[in-house]
Design a protein around this motif. Sequence first.
Motif, PDB file in Angstrom:
ATOM      1  N   ALA A 202       0.670  -1.074  -0.016  1.00  0.00           N
ATOM      2  CA  ALA A 202      -0.283  -0.069  -0.063  1.00  0.00           C
ATOM      3  C   ALA A 202       0.745   1.209   0.026  1.00  0.00           C
ATOM      4  O   ALA A 202       0.549   1.993  -0.738  1.00  0.00           O
ATOM      5  CB  ALA A 202      -0.855  -0.122   1.194  1.00  0.00           C
ATOM      6  N   ALA A 203       2.037   1.065   0.807  1.00  0.00           N
ATOM      7  CA  ALA A 203       2.848   2.315   0.679  1.00  0.00           C
ATOM      8  C   ALA A 203       3.872   2.439  -0.328  1.00  0.00           C
ATOM      9  O   ALA A 203       4.726   3.458  -0.359  1.00  0.00           O
ATOM     10  CB  ALA A 203       3.575   2.225   1.962  1.00  0.00           C
ATOM     11  N   GLY A 204       3.850   1.615  -1.210  1.00  0.00           N
ATOM     12  CA  GLY A 204       4.879   1.365  -2.312  1.00  0.00           C
ATOM     13  C   GLY A 204       6.258   1.230  -1.731  1.00  0.00           C
ATOM     14  O   GLY A 204       7.190   1.662  -2.380  1.00  0.00           O
ATOM     15  N   SER A 205       6.445   0.679  -0.750  1.00  0.00           N
ATOM     16  CA  SER A 205       7.793   0.533  -0.118  1.00  0.00           C
ATOM     17  C   SER A 205       8.195  -1.105  -0.647  1.00  0.00           C
ATOM     18  O   SER A 205       7.366  -1.831  -1.138  1.00  0.00           O
ATOM     19  CB  SER A 205       7.833   0.707   1.246  1.00  0.00           C
ATOM     20  OG  SER A 205       6.819  -0.174   2.115  1.00  0.00           O
ATOM     21  N   ASP A 206       9.556  -1.218  -0.009  1.00  0.00           N
ATOM     22  CA  ASP A 206      10.171  -2.586  -0.257  1.00  0.00           C
ATOM     23  C   ASP A 206       9.367  -3.943   0.363  1.00  0.00           C
ATOM     24  O   ASP A 206       9.211  -3.667   1.487  1.00  0.00           O
ATOM     25  CB  ASP A 206      11.618  -2.514   0.056  1.00  0.00           C
ATOM     26  CG  ASP A 206      12.539  -3.659  -0.149  1.00  0.00           C
ATOM     27  OD1 ASP A 206      12.052  -4.490  -0.922  1.00  0.00           O
ATOM     28  OD2 ASP A 206      13.370  -4.219   0.612  1.00  0.00           O
ATOM     29  N   ALA A 207       9.141  -4.688  -0.432  1.00  0.00           N
ATOM     30  CA  ALA A 207       8.478  -6.046   0.145  1.00  0.00           C
ATOM     31  C   ALA A 207       9.377  -7.227   0.005  1.00  0.00           C
ATOM     32  O   ALA A 207       8.686  -8.138   0.079  1.00  0.00           O
ATOM     33  CB  ALA A 207       6.849  -6.004  -0.574  1.00  0.00           C
ATOM     34  N   THR A 208      10.652  -6.833  -0.196  1.00  0.00           N
ATOM     35  CA  THR A 208      11.368  -8.043  -0.339  1.00  0.00           C
ATOM     36  C   THR A 208      12.077  -8.431   0.893  1.00  0.00           C
ATOM     37  O   THR A 208      12.899  -9.301   0.624  1.00  0.00           O
ATOM     38  CB  THR A 208      12.432  -7.721  -1.662  1.00  0.00           C
ATOM     39  OG1 THR A 208      13.370  -6.752  -1.132  1.00  0.00           O
ATOM     40  CG2 THR A 208      11.829  -7.391  -2.758  1.00  0.00           C
ATOM     41  N   ALA A 209      12.095  -7.707   1.968  1.00  0.00           N
ATOM     42  CA  ALA A 209      12.939  -8.097   3.092  1.00  0.00           C
ATOM     43  C   ALA A 209      11.883  -8.314   4.186  1.00  0.00           C
ATOM     44  O   ALA A 209      12.240  -7.962   5.383  1.00  0.00           O
ATOM     45  CB  ALA A 209      13.935  -6.786   3.399  1.00  0.00           C
ATOM     46  N   ILE A 210      10.769  -8.731   4.137  1.00  0.00           N
ATOM     47  CA  ILE A 210       9.541  -9.085   5.257  1.00  0.00           C
ATOM     48  C   ILE A 210      10.023 -10.261   5.860  1.00  0.00           C
ATOM     49  O   ILE A 210       9.775 -11.521   5.008  1.00  0.00           O
ATOM     50  CB  ILE A 210       8.187  -8.648   4.711  1.00  0.00           C
ATOM     51  CG1 ILE A 210       8.002  -7.419   4.056  1.00  0.00           C
ATOM     52  CG2 ILE A 210       7.287  -8.977   5.728  1.00  0.00           C
ATOM     53  CD1 ILE A 210       6.883  -7.092   3.311  1.00  0.00           C
TER      54      ILE A 210
END
Length: 510
Positions: free
Chosen positions: A134-142
């Motif tokens: 939703a925030a357009g932030s990095d989703a590869t380090a969750i």
Amino acid sequence: MRVALISPYPDITAYGLRSIAAFLKARGLAVRLILLPDPLGDALLDAPARYPDRVMADLARLCAGCSLVGMSLMTNYVDNAVQITRALAAAGGPPVVWGGVHPTIRPEECLAVADYVCVGDGEEAMADLAEALAAGSDATAIPNIWTRRADGSLAQNPVRPLTQDLDSLPPPDWSHDDHHIWDPEHAENGIVPLTPAMTEALLARGTVSRLLGRIGYQTMTGRGCPHRCAYCVNDAVKALYGAKGYLRWRGTEHVMAELETVRRVLPHIGYVWISDDAFFARPLEEIREFCRQWKARVGLPFTCLGSPATITREKLDALTDAGLCYLQMGVQTGSARIQELFNRKAMGNAVMLQAMAVINAYKDKLLPPSYDFILDTPYETLADRLESVRFIAQIPKPFRLQPFSLVLYPGTKLHAMAAADGFLTDERRQVYTKSYTMRRPDYVNLLILLAKGGRMPSKLLAWLACDAVAVPLSQPVMAPVWRAVFALAEPVKKLLRLARSWRARPGDRA
């Protein structure tokens, strides 16, 4: 931010998905729950396209306004997940994340279709992923989330620590707020909004609901299992986190509050099915407190599962007084050699018979208990199998058997052993599209099925399982006979079910 959560399971309880839905709502996210019960149920076929095109079109419309779609699946529902994910992608839908047991065990395989995979517990990981998108932030380090980076490399994130305080998580979402369903028995309707009346009708179809003649509600009071059985995926998931802290319990107040809320939504519930893997593993004083509050605040009959090493007279005293009416216990095999293979040596025949004697002492208060057995283990000899049948002949009556054909699920010790030893040669046929109902048609399995209702005389069963009788009847030359018997059994069972249904509705015959 709206998240769509999809369940392909035949059972609409979908406990894990409803728990994630409740957690996401508590974090301020809108959630659309979509139940797509597998039309095959337990009668699995090699049929990759499970759902009609119309249903996939309805699903695409429901997901069009969402920012993320999540789906929970076990190995037998990979085909469902593939069809759903590809249909959404073809319609230009939102990214899809797979979670549940199979993606936890085989995340890289699942990423060949899904955009993301959730490994392990999903509440916090799903919320973090949805908020990152939703925030357009990095989703590869969750933590707990696997995906592929833009350069094609694998983002293989570690799991976060398990939530130890289960009371900090909201109970599963049964609100019916933006809940939808496709009912295979009314397929022509497509996906429709789910109402409480529809939910109660669907729950009434459940196996235990039909057995008890009451609408059942299924819940869990804990997560994890104290045992490490070689055929069970619990062992693989436990290894992911480390055994310490894997078995966790909800507080009694948390469970009672859930049930009070659900009964306001679904007032016709007639019993509760506690589906913890080993409810009897709770300490005695916790069980006693649970029972005190149950009697005061719920007052419904309930069922639960137990393992032989945890069932005691003191616990059954408290539970039957509070309303326990039926229980299920894992036996799996009567062969000492196979018990060792299954990592159940501590629950040998003597321990199991002692637990059965305790249960039998309450036969005036309980329906006949169900004892689970595993059939078709590739490492069994005929001697092992006959040892199991002779053990069944020692079980005190009344009882029922629940025989399950072994499915070698990925991640289990038995899967790895069978693959290494050449027993597992076609995973699609032997695992992905195999149901526990697909029993091998032979003499020993016929004996177990004949003993299933607990009515066969014990001496007759023991005689039929003696070497002098069983060995000749188990020779390869007899295989066509047993295949023919099993082939006839299914249509006969269907006719008997129809006859019982016809007798139960005399008004329909006028």
